[in-house]
Scaffold this active site. Structure first.
Site, PDB file in Angstrom:
ATOM      1  CG  HIS A 183       1.972  -3.866   6.236  1.00  0.00           C
ATOM      2  ND1 HIS A 183       2.078  -2.796   5.372  1.00  0.00           N
ATOM      3  CD2 HIS A 183       2.396  -4.958   5.527  1.00  0.00           C
ATOM      4  CE1 HIS A 183       2.545  -3.216   4.207  1.00  0.00           C
ATOM      5  NE2 HIS A 183       2.753  -4.525   4.277  1.00  0.00           N
ATOM      6  CD  GLU A 184       3.078  -8.480   6.847  1.00  0.00           C
ATOM      7  OE1 GLU A 184       2.406  -9.079   5.977  1.00  0.00           O
ATOM      8  OE2 GLU A 184       4.142  -7.898   6.588  1.00  0.00           O
ATOM      9  CG  HIS A 187      -0.567  -8.030   2.905  1.00  0.00           C
ATOM     10  ND1 HIS A 187      -0.709  -7.379   1.700  1.00  0.00           N
ATOM     11  CD2 HIS A 187       0.662  -7.675   3.378  1.00  0.00           C
ATOM     12  CE1 HIS A 187       0.384  -6.655   1.450  1.00  0.00           C
ATOM     13  NE2 HIS A 187       1.222  -6.816   2.457  1.00  0.00           N
ATOM     14  CD  GLU A 212       3.628  -4.828   0.322  1.00  0.00           C
ATOM     15  OE1 GLU A 212       3.104  -4.559   1.423  1.00  0.00           O
ATOM     16  OE2 GLU A 212       4.070  -5.962   0.051  1.00  0.00           O
ATOM     17  CE1 TYR A 355       6.693  -3.729   1.406  1.00  0.00           C
ATOM     18  CE2 TYR A 355       8.301  -4.578  -0.170  1.00  0.00           C
ATOM     19  CZ  TYR A 355       7.426  -4.783   0.878  1.00  0.00           C
ATOM     20  OH  TYR A 355       7.258  -6.043   1.390  1.00  0.00           O
TER      21      TYR A 355
END
Length: 421
Positions: A183-184, A187, A212, A355
């Protein structure tokens, strides 16, 4: 639509609690983490410690970068000491990192994408005093076009707090930590491949209720059996030293595990993706609704007269149906959970609902384009250029429509949660 599912999940968890304690009249907030974990272990044979043995930190990150290379047409080149010296303005490579533990990669387009420079990726993976305590991705420098027409390239940092490896054992990740990494780093990829004229719209600088979605979509690769297999490598196969350390800790006659995760263990992961998901999403609704409520009062007097703790606890019980101290006769004036909720004043104020709403878009994109063939390079590059590259430089709904070829739909989201068939 989530509420009936949440009540069903609570009933199953109560049954489990009753087998443990003999009493399950109430299911409390403080029960949930324990019984949720126990259900995963008992009913789904999910052995987190066994799974973690197949996700050493370094090989997991290498595997993720390889996936992004294949999917998006990128190349990641780790910069060692001499390389750092070359690109540092002072000639000292240590001056371009903020701690000796930090790794730097130069990121390039592969040959098919033109072999051009993309930007810099920093990895700061281990805890230390004074460091940010969670996992996140931070833009260090946005990309943009300068006044003379040249391009300023982005730099982005993945910041985590995983234990350091030792001579006897590497740092090992639980599966949910692998999901967080994806997920990170998602980004971070958004940050790197974005190409906008203005820094204001670069990368993740989109509207809050879309930001997101791209990284949430990449989480799906962590639930795809073929990608779990590709990412995994048992730590005892990393080096002769680790193999020896494993033999010293193994039981007599225990055979060294295969290098890749066995299929039965992979299936135990995949089967748990949506266990107690209704309760999880009801919790997200609680946060989102409370956030909107405190940011849109009818008047200044209304917000002055609001008992935030009482409202926070009351909403939590009404939405999730989990019991708190109020079920023991104490009323709703207990604790100050909202004061520990950093998102409320950390950039997600009046936007935490994003989210959940982003999940609708991310699920639609994955189901429509990638589910049948997650490593399709043609679609990966189309996603890169149609969605990630745009950043916030055009209306995000227009970006979605261009990628999907239609208006976004909620149907995939509801199917994924088991609410509709």
């Amino acid at each position: 639509r989530l509420a009936p599912g949440g009540l069903k999940e609570i009933e199953k968890l109560k049954e489990l609690k009753k087998t443990e304690t003999g009493d399950a009249d109430k299911y409390f907030l403080w029960d949930h983490r324990f019984y949720d974990t126990l259900m995963l272990e008992r009913d789904f044979q999910l052995d987190q410690h066994k799974i973690a043995e197949y996700f050493p930190l370094q090989t997991s990150i290498d595997g993720m970068l390889k996936i992004f290379e294949e999917l998006f047409g990128l190349a990641f080149v780790k910069l060692e000491a001499e390389d750092r010296n070359t690109i540092s303005e002072t000639g000292k490579g240590d001056d371009i990192v903020w701690h000796p533990d930090v790794h730097v990669f130069s990121v390039w387009d592969d040959e098919g994408e033109g072999s051009g420079f993309v930007g810099y990726l920093y990895l700061d993976l281990h805890p230390r005093d004074g460091k940010y305590g969670h996992a996140a991705n931070f833009n260090l420098q946005p990309g943009f076009i300068t006044e003379n027409g040249t391009r300023r390239y982005p730099a982005t940092a993945l910041v985590c707090n995983f234990s350091k490896p030792t001579p006897k054992k590497p740092s090992l990740l639980k599966h949910d930590e692998v999901v967080t990494l994806f997920h990170e780093l998602g980004h971070g990829i958004h940050d790197l491949v974005s190409r906008t004229i203005y820094s204001r719209f670069h990368g993740t600088s989109t509207v809050r209720d879309f930001v997101e979605a791209p990284s949430q979509m990449l989480e799906n690769w962590c639930w795809t059996p073929s990608q779990i297999k590709a990412l995994s490598k048992h730590w005892s196969h990393l080096s002769p030293e680790y193999a020896q350390a494993w033999r010293e800790s193994a039981k007599p006659d225990e055979q060294q595990p295969e290098a890749s995760m066995p299929d039965d263990l992979i299936q135990s992961i995949v089967k748990t993706q949506h266990v107690n998901d209704a309760l999880f999403n009801l919790r997200q609704l609680h946060f989102g609704i409370f956030d909107m409520m405190v940011h849109e009062p009818a008047s200044h007097e209304a917000i002055e007269g609001l008992d935030a703790s009482v409202k926070y606890n009351q909403l939590g019980h009404e939405i999730s149906k989990l019991d708190g101290p109020e079920a023991q006769g104490g009323g709703y004036a207990w604790g100050n959970g909202q004061a520990t909720f950093g998102h409320l004043i950390g950039g997600y104020d009046a936007g935490y609902y994003g989210y959940l709403s982003s999940q609708v878009y991310s699920t639609d994109m994955f189901y429509s384009v990638f589910k049948k063939d997650p490593m399709n390079p043609k679609e990966g590059r189309r996603y890169r250029h149609t969605v990630l590259e745009k950043g916030g430089s055009q209306d995000e709904m227009e970006t979605l429509k261009q990628f999907l070829g239609r208006e976004p739909s909620t149907e995939a989201f509801y199917k994924e949660l088991g609410i509709s068939t």
